[in-house]
Design a protein around this motif. Sequence first.
Motif, short mmCIF file in Angstrom:
data_model
loop_
_atom_site.label_atom_id
_atom_site.label_comp_id
_atom_site.label_asym_id
_atom_site.label_seq_id
_atom_site.Cartn_x
_atom_site.Cartn_y
_atom_site.Cartn_z
N LEU A 289 -2.15 6.12 -6.80
CA LEU A 289 -3.48 5.91 -6.23
C LEU A 289 -4.15 4.70 -6.88
O LEU A 289 -4.78 3.89 -6.18
CB LEU A 289 -4.33 7.16 -6.44
CG LEU A 289 -5.77 7.09 -5.92
CD1 LEU A 289 -5.79 6.84 -4.42
CD2 LEU A 289 -6.54 8.36 -6.28
N MET A 290 -4.03 4.59 -8.20
CA MET A 290 -4.62 3.44 -8.89
C MET A 290 -4.03 2.13 -8.37
O MET A 290 -4.77 1.18 -8.06
CB MET A 290 -4.35 3.53 -10.40
CG MET A 290 -4.79 2.31 -11.19
SD MET A 290 -4.11 2.25 -12.87
CE MET A 290 -2.35 2.01 -12.55
N VAL B 190 -5.37 1.36 -4.82
CA VAL B 190 -6.76 0.89 -4.82
C VAL B 190 -6.81 -0.60 -5.18
O VAL B 190 -7.54 -1.39 -4.54
CB VAL B 190 -7.62 1.72 -5.79
CG1 VAL B 190 -8.97 1.05 -6.02
CG2 VAL B 190 -7.81 3.13 -5.25
N LEU C 298 -5.58 -2.63 -2.34
CA LEU C 298 -6.59 -2.68 -1.28
C LEU C 298 -7.67 -3.73 -1.58
O LEU C 298 -8.13 -4.43 -0.68
CB LEU C 298 -7.23 -1.30 -1.10
CG LEU C 298 -8.21 -1.15 0.07
CD1 LEU C 298 -7.52 -1.43 1.39
CD2 LEU C 298 -8.83 0.25 0.07
N ILE C 299 -8.04 -3.85 -2.86
CA ILE C 299 -8.99 -4.89 -3.25
C ILE C 299 -8.44 -6.27 -2.89
O ILE C 299 -9.15 -7.13 -2.36
CB ILE C 299 -9.28 -4.80 -4.77
CG1 ILE C 299 -10.11 -3.56 -5.08
CG2 ILE C 299 -10.02 -6.06 -5.26
CD1 ILE C 299 -10.28 -3.28 -6.56
N SER D 67 3.01 1.74 -3.21
CA SER D 67 2.30 2.18 -4.42
C SER D 67 2.48 3.67 -4.65
O SER D 67 2.63 4.12 -5.80
CB SER D 67 0.80 1.87 -4.29
OG SER D 67 0.57 0.49 -4.16
N LEU E 270 0.82 -1.22 0.00
CA LEU E 270 0.00 0.00 0.00
C LEU E 270 0.85 1.28 0.00
O LEU E 270 0.71 2.12 -0.90
CB LEU E 270 -0.97 -0.01 1.18
CG LEU E 270 -2.28 -0.78 0.97
CD1 LEU E 270 -3.08 -0.84 2.27
CD2 LEU E 270 -3.13 -0.11 -0.11
#
Length: 418
Positions: free
Chosen positions: A394-395, A398, A401-402, A311, A308
């Motif tokens: 950010l992409m 995300v 995080l999924i 990224s 995270l």
Amino acid sequence: MRRISFASFVGTAIEYYDFYIYGTAAALVFPTVFFPRMSPTMATMASLGTFAVAFLSRPLGAAVFGHFGDRLGRKKTLITTLLIMGLSTTCIGLLPSADSIGIAAPLLLLVLRVLQGFAVGGEWAGAALLSAEYAPAGKRGAYGMFPQLGVGAGLLLSNLVFLTVNLTVGEKSAVFVEWGWRIPFLFSAVLIGVALYVRLRLDETPVFKRELAAGSVARVPIADLVRQQPRQTLLGAGAMTGIFTFSFMAGTYFMGYASTQLKHPRALILAAGVLGALAMLLLTAISAHLSDKYGRRAIILAGFVLALPWSFAVVPLLDTGSRALFAVGIATTFAVLGISYGPMASFIPEVFATRFRYTGAGLAFNLGGILGGAMPPLVAAALLAEFGGWAIGLMMAVLILISLLSTYALPETKSRAL
């Protein structure tokens, strides 16, 4: 077990070598060879588009080969995927350029890339099951690392071969673009012969033999999967999404970015790929072993927790323009993904019932590739142009995080009997 482990490692390494050399060529060469009349930006996007299309055919390959893997056996199916991949890759190496045959060149390239995706869609699950279904209780993580190491070895070999060709013909020579890039693709024919010899000497897994003897083989495995374990399939796909994101952003998009935007030499970019593959191999092996002691979920979640913040850090690190920091950025990205990737070859198969395990593991793995592997390299260029590098971070965050939430929603499986 030594023979089984070697077979799952070698076959997977060679199939993923074939898959990865396309990504390297798509970033460094294909815009010039197959899309010469487009602007550099559009040519790069078109080239990455042909790269991404394989991720759409991978779930189809997972469903088709999963059907036969669950009905006829793991061994026969793995031999078929190997042959399709080898023929497709060799044909790419023989394909004329757009200057020679016009629009037929990129169209044929697209067809062959679809076949590559179709073949690799059936590879990973079969190789993972080969290790998991033979492994003794309590050691599935350790033995499950071999197909995972095969993927890392494929990445390593693809970058090494391209680097060797690049150093042989020279950084500024036109030979690399004219025909040098074809050598890694043609070399695939030799490697496929080696893997085929190894896999032909295997026996079917004892777990599948028992299923066959009991008459419990599913008539339509995918129908049983959809009816009985749809949630696990979707969560498995979610768990794989972030791993695909890190792998193909580092192995494809960042390489193209380094070439076109940062103007790094090709030798540096390929050498960073080699370093990244070595880092991935090391962390994959460590995390796979640790998953037998601490559990699959704990190790996989630890990798995603580290991914995270990374990224957001990786693009600014690359944008410093430093060659050393570029290598550090690529190597660290592959190392972080290796932590979560190591236990996956035991974790994903353990989630599914034997009668549709090949289909379930294959679909979970390859559906994750659509969102995590196909989309990010394509979307990243548009995000960079519109918003800047922070949007790429950010992409990636995300998508990680999924994966983190999906893994958390799945049960621990290390003590589960197959």
